[in-house]
Design a protein around this motif. Sequence first.
Motif, PDB file in Angstrom:
ATOM      1  N   LEU A  78      -4.874   4.264   1.230  1.00  0.00           N
ATOM      2  CA  LEU A  78      -3.532   4.853   1.349  1.00  0.00           C
ATOM      3  C   LEU A  78      -3.653   6.368   1.215  1.00  0.00           C
ATOM      4  CD1 LEU A  78      -0.611   3.511   1.376  1.00  0.00           C
ATOM      5  CD2 LEU A  78      -0.541   4.014  -1.065  1.00  0.00           C
ATOM      6  N   GLU A 100       1.447   8.823   3.608  1.00  0.00           N
ATOM      7  CA  GLU A 100       2.061   7.496   3.532  1.00  0.00           C
ATOM      8  C   GLU A 100       2.782   7.296   2.196  1.00  0.00           C
ATOM      9  OE1 GLU A 100      -1.081   4.808   6.123  1.00  0.00           O
ATOM     10  OE2 GLU A 100      -1.722   5.635   4.186  1.00  0.00           O
ATOM     11  N   ILE A 128       6.737   6.359   1.687  1.00  0.00           N
ATOM     12  CA  ILE A 128       7.207   5.224   0.878  1.00  0.00           C
ATOM     13  C   ILE A 128       8.192   5.702  -0.187  1.00  0.00           C
ATOM     14  CG2 ILE A 128       6.467   3.476  -0.797  1.00  0.00           C
ATOM     15  CD1 ILE A 128       3.764   3.376   0.786  1.00  0.00           C
ATOM     16  N   LYS A 185      -3.212  -3.536   3.143  1.00  0.00           N
ATOM     17  CA  LYS A 185      -3.531  -3.212   4.543  1.00  0.00           C
ATOM     18  C   LYS A 185      -4.667  -4.141   4.947  1.00  0.00           C
ATOM     19  CE  LYS A 185      -2.479   1.738   4.900  1.00  0.00           C
ATOM     20  NZ  LYS A 185      -3.088   3.063   5.202  1.00  0.00           N
ATOM     21  N   LEU A 194       6.306   1.712   5.288  1.00  0.00           N
ATOM     22  CA  LEU A 194       4.862   1.810   5.626  1.00  0.00           C
ATOM     23  C   LEU A 194       4.588   1.195   6.987  1.00  0.00           C
ATOM     24  CD1 LEU A 194       2.223   2.839   4.435  1.00  0.00           C
ATOM     25  CD2 LEU A 194       1.755   0.521   3.633  1.00  0.00           C
TER      26      LEU A 194
END
Lengths: 151, 151, 151, 151
Positions: B26, B30, B34, B122, B151
């Motif tokens: 991450l 990002e 979020i 992910k 995301l």
Amino acid sequence: MKKLILSLLIIIPLISIAQAQVQPYLNLEEAMRIADAAEEKARQENWNVVIAILDGGGHLIYLRRMDGVQIGSVEVAQAKGKSAVYFKRPTKVFEDLVKSGGTHILSLPNAIPVEGGLPIFKDGVCVGAIGISGVTSAQDGLIAEAGLKAL
Amino acid sequence: MKKLILSLLIIIPLISIAQAQVQPYLNLEEAMRIADAAEEKARQENWNVVIAILDGGGHLIYLRRMDGVQIGSVEVAQAKGKSAVYFKRPTKVFEDLVKSGGTHILSLPNAIPVEGGLPIFKDGVCVGAIGISGVTSAQDGLIAEAGLKAL
Amino acid sequence: MKKLILSLLIIIPLISIAQAQVQPYLNLEEAMRIADAAEEKARQENWNVVIAILDGGGHLIYLRRMDGVQIGSVEVAQAKGKSAVYFKRPTKVFEDLVKSGGTHILSLPNAIPVEGGLPIFKDGVCVGAIGISGVTSAQDGLIAEAGLKAL
Amino acid sequence: MKKLILSLLIIIPLISIAQAQVQPYLNLEEAMRIADAAEEKARQENWNVVIAILDGGGHLIYLRRMDGVQIGSVEVAQAKGKSAVYFKRPTKVFEDLVKSGGTHILSLPNAIPVEGGLPIFKDGVCVGAIGISGVTSAQDGLIAEAGLKAL
């Protein structure tokens, strides 16, 4: 009559100040503005850092870790900021003290003797601090200064 | 010939995975996206919270405290996020367990049995977590969910 | 006469061993053998766990984290093992106690009421413990048992 | 047609990297290989140590304590490894700094100024660290180096 009104105009604000007993503080919008300015300086110099902004109680308002920064800097940036607000002075003061032989302060709770933490003042009241970690302590200090200029 | 191309399309990614031994992660951009989505949800509901985004090792990438939030929430939001990433599950799982009699997990290191922490995945890998604290745990959970949708 | 002296030379050391006041302990080779057996069981069941082997003072001799295990299990496995050696009993005893209403032990230092920690005995002396974390506590317990069988 | 295949060979990996946002990591098999090489060096020199291998978040993957090592080394080895991964540098850097007068870093969170901790890099990314403790810090450092050569 005019005199009475004029007197009231002068007296009322004094009364409300006397009643209110307030002190300045730092809000999120200001903390983010300081962090943006600090990050801009860091990007100009191609440095990656953690930026932490704390309130007058030493508690986090805002923290941002740029990509690729060593994870140790997450705690170090907060520790520098906490030290600056706990003692109302730049952490560089402690660094200089230790470097000139004052190693006794190494055991002082919350005194971090590494540049990069700066207290934030409003009307003489310490309302928080900025803590930077990621590059050399002198470079961290330059970023912290650039951040404070935005306030 | 077509077969060859098709074979290559299938084989090449496998080779690079085998050689590289890599996993997703991450980044700050990002994390901020979020957090923005989480804050937007909070503002819509007129709720004030701390928003914490952690990486896959449980270390802070980003933290934002809205004005007026109780200072205890600074640590609680991080603890919820840490719990979610340490155990790869929503902290609500632990809350439900304790509420239905499973009080034994109260002593488990880093298990926080209060809704508001969500792991971030992910490709099946836990790359971090979001932790929210400031309103009720159910409301904290709604904000965390709204954040993850970005995301 | 010579024979008597020779006999004494042989017997005396044996006597001194009897007098020496020793206790059994666990060495690295045994710890690794226990961990290998535990991992074999885990692989058979397709479970991923952290395996921790502690000595009689509650200190790590050996730890192995299988790929993909939640990082929270690193501390939990050690906590379970520590609890088993600190109280010379399986952590399942505490779990059963709490589940049947004995929540008062939740505050007991180092008592972890979650199955997966087993003490290791030699000649009635607690020489260490195994702690497992990664799947359900009942499954963690099965892996711990399989490990101890290797001793 | 050949051109097309060649193009695919070049483009496909680039696409997957761009889409995937991935980074390398350390697995258990590699951690054990590093530990084996470190122990081999230690045995050659007749030194007994604790060997700790951590991941990129500073969490244990693997720990092995050779028989007879002081129990204090269990935590010291982990602290050295944590310091190396938290600051992406050998702990010897901090030791040298302190020895040449830079005592100010003694208060820095997670900075352990004692040789024996080395970060592990893959493609420029810090994927973990090895921490050794048990003999002199210079000897600990030699063992750590021998371990890393196995990767």
